[in-house]
Design an enzyme around this catalytic site. Structure first.
Site, PDB file in Angstrom:
ATOM      1  N   HIS A 243       9.608 -60.835 -34.411  1.00  0.00           N
ATOM      2  CA  HIS A 243      10.370 -61.367 -33.175  1.00  0.00           C
ATOM      3  C   HIS A 243       9.551 -61.647 -32.136  1.00  0.00           C
ATOM      4  O   HIS A 243       9.316 -60.968 -31.255  1.00  0.00           O
ATOM      5  CB  HIS A 243      11.494 -60.753 -33.006  1.00  0.00           C
ATOM      6  CG  HIS A 243      12.500 -61.369 -31.887  1.00  0.00           C
ATOM      7  ND1 HIS A 243      12.468 -62.602 -31.402  1.00  0.00           N
ATOM      8  CD2 HIS A 243      13.720 -61.173 -31.464  1.00  0.00           C
ATOM      9  CE1 HIS A 243      13.459 -63.059 -30.780  1.00  0.00           C
ATOM     10  NE2 HIS A 243      14.301 -62.022 -30.800  1.00  0.00           N
ATOM     11  N   GLY A 244       8.882 -62.883 -32.244  1.00  0.00           N
ATOM     12  CA  GLY A 244       8.230 -63.492 -31.163  1.00  0.00           C
ATOM     13  C   GLY A 244       8.494 -64.554 -30.471  1.00  0.00           C
ATOM     14  O   GLY A 244       7.657 -65.436 -29.835  1.00  0.00           O
TER      15      GLY A 244
ATOM     16  N   GLY B 209      23.834 -69.675 -36.300  1.00  0.00           N
ATOM     17  CA  GLY B 209      24.055 -68.320 -35.954  1.00  0.00           C
ATOM     18  C   GLY B 209      25.579 -68.472 -35.405  1.00  0.00           C
ATOM     19  O   GLY B 209      26.352 -67.879 -36.466  1.00  0.00           O
ATOM     20  N   ARG B 210      25.952 -68.993 -34.369  1.00  0.00           N
ATOM     21  CA  ARG B 210      27.358 -68.871 -34.223  1.00  0.00           C
ATOM     22  C   ARG B 210      28.357 -69.561 -35.124  1.00  0.00           C
ATOM     23  O   ARG B 210      29.341 -68.851 -35.522  1.00  0.00           O
ATOM     24  CB  ARG B 210      27.633 -69.476 -32.713  1.00  0.00           C
ATOM     25  CG  ARG B 210      27.080 -68.817 -31.621  1.00  0.00           C
ATOM     26  CD  ARG B 210      26.888 -69.635 -30.380  1.00  0.00           C
ATOM     27  NE  ARG B 210      25.801 -70.702 -30.531  1.00  0.00           N
ATOM     28  CZ  ARG B 210      25.409 -71.756 -29.625  1.00  0.00           C
ATOM     29  NH1 ARG B 210      26.168 -71.899 -28.821  1.00  0.00           N
ATOM     30  NH2 ARG B 210      24.312 -72.514 -29.961  1.00  0.00           N
TER      31      ARG B 210
ATOM     32  N   TYR C  44      10.992 -61.897 -25.171  1.00  0.00           N
ATOM     33  CA  TYR C  44      10.685 -60.637 -25.462  1.00  0.00           C
ATOM     34  C   TYR C  44       9.188 -60.216 -25.490  1.00  0.00           C
ATOM     35  O   TYR C  44       8.426 -61.039 -25.156  1.00  0.00           O
ATOM     36  CB  TYR C  44      11.598 -60.064 -26.672  1.00  0.00           C
ATOM     37  CG  TYR C  44      13.094 -60.249 -26.404  1.00  0.00           C
ATOM     38  CD1 TYR C  44      13.675 -59.720 -25.739  1.00  0.00           C
ATOM     39  CD2 TYR C  44      13.799 -61.102 -27.380  1.00  0.00           C
ATOM     40  CE1 TYR C  44      14.954 -59.656 -25.446  1.00  0.00           C
ATOM     41  CE2 TYR C  44      15.026 -61.147 -27.341  1.00  0.00           C
ATOM     42  CZ  TYR C  44      15.749 -60.679 -26.388  1.00  0.00           C
ATOM     43  OH  TYR C  44      17.061 -60.752 -26.228  1.00  0.00           O
TER      44      TYR C  44
END
Length: 369
Positions: A178-179, A321-322, A183
């Site tokens: 996760h880049g 996603g959603r 974050y």
């Protein structure tokens, strides 16, 4: 008529070979934080959640999963740094594999997007910088971070390496580094956060050094054919923006080629804010052209623009996603062009093991004549 016997399948439902993985369609479950892993331990209710969204030959990516006890910043998110975590993930992975799915674990460190309450012994979160996220963003009083010393960085890289090994031990097919989304890795890459003057700051190459060291360590540990990476070079999530996102995007897409990553998963330039579509002058096109592996696009896609992205070669796969949250049978609904359930934003992050999690309805199992 069965899904795999359609005469003229839509582009999203055509087969694709992603490295060694034979996918039956191009509809990917995007990583979605669900806040239902109590005490950072994946729970049995996740077996149903992920298996509901599994199709034979479909690709799923887990919710963001912490690489260490300093990686936490949100309630009840899962980890993969202990033996207990590995054992808890195993039946979840097994359920996905039983239905023929390919399953990648997204490995994550939030960096400064945290508070003292989530950190071991109440210490400061870590980051590329000692500048904090403005308190109050997303309704949280984020704690000021501690800038990582150069001597600290190999330990964080090693946390990602060990998390990747643990993911493989849990049975996952691979990991997604996760880049993105403001974050820790993104905090190093973006020049509006990274104010370092050492070899991890300043130039574009220096700012990307930390990300590429993690990629190299993970690839060396589990093999390039099991490693993907998520990036959001154009976004400013959690006040992580870059003054030249096109250069950052192209540099990273080119730099990771030497590691032969199986995929890059990139958030659309138009998704500058969470959940908002904006028209921008940017495009994933240059990244698509530079990167030699599979490109997954994400960010506000629906059936029609997902089909267009695949048909035009803009992306190989599209992550949802959603829509996939609210429609566990999303590929089938796309096949039939059936109505979609609406998602309920108020239940995205509650800890309930059913509501807003495994209670979204499936289509009735019929096909129009």
């Amino acid at each position: 008529m069965a899904a795999n016997t359609l005469i003229n399948p839509i582009p999203l439902l055509t087969p694709y070979k992603m490295g060694k993985f034979n996918l039956s369609h191009r509809v990917v479950l995007a990583p979605l934080t669900r806040s239902r892993s109590y005490n950072n331990v994946p729970q049995p209710h996740a077996i149903l959640y992920y298996s509901q969204r599994t199709t034979d030959g479909g690709l799923l990516i887990t919710e963001a999963t912490g690489v260490s006890d300093t990686a936490q910043g949100y309630p009840e998110t899962p980890g993969i740094w202990t033996k207990e975590h590995v054992e808890a993930w195993k039946p979840i992975v097994e359920a996905v594999h039983k239905k023929g799915g390919t399953f990648f674990c997204q490995i994550w460190h939030v960096g400064r997007v945290s508070t003292y309450g989530f950190q071991p012994n109440g210490q400061a979160p870590i980051s590329s910088t000692d500048k904090g996220v403005t308190p109050g963003i997303d309704g949280v009083d984020w704690s000021p971070p501690r800038r990582l010393e150069i001597d600290d960085i190999p330990h964080i890289v090693n946390d990602f390496r060990l998390a990747a090994r643990n993911a493989i031990d849990a049975g996952f097919d691979g990991v997604e580094i996760h880049g993105a989304n403001g974050y820790l890795i993104d905090q190093f890459m973006k020049d509006q956060v990274n104010d370092r003057t050492d070899k991890y700051g300043g130039s574009l190459e220096n700012r990307c050094r930390f990300a590429l060291e993690i990629v190299e360590a993970v690839v060396n540990e589990i093999g390039a054919d099991r490693v993907g990476m998520r990036l959001s070079p154009f976004a400013d999530y959690m006040e992580s923006a870059d003054s030249n996102p096109n250069s950052l995007a192209l540099y990273m897409a080119t730099a990771v080629n030497k590691f032969n990553l199986v995929y890059l998963h990139v958030i659309e330039p138009r998704m500058v804010k969470m959940g908002e579509k904006l028209e921008t002058p940017h495009s994933l096109g240059p990244m698509r052209n530079a990167f030699k592996g599979t490109l997954i696009a994400a960010g506000g896609y629906n059936r029609s623009d997902g089909n267009k992205a695949v048909e035009e070669g803009y992306a190989d796969l599209v992550a949802f996603g959603r829509l996939f949250l609210a429609n566990p049978d999303l590929p089938r609904r796309f096949e039939l062009d059936a109505p979609l359930n609406r998602y309920n934003r108020s239940t995205f992050y509650i800890p309930d093991p059913v509501i807003g999690y495994t209670d979204y309805p499936f289509l009735e199992d019929h096909v129009p004549a």
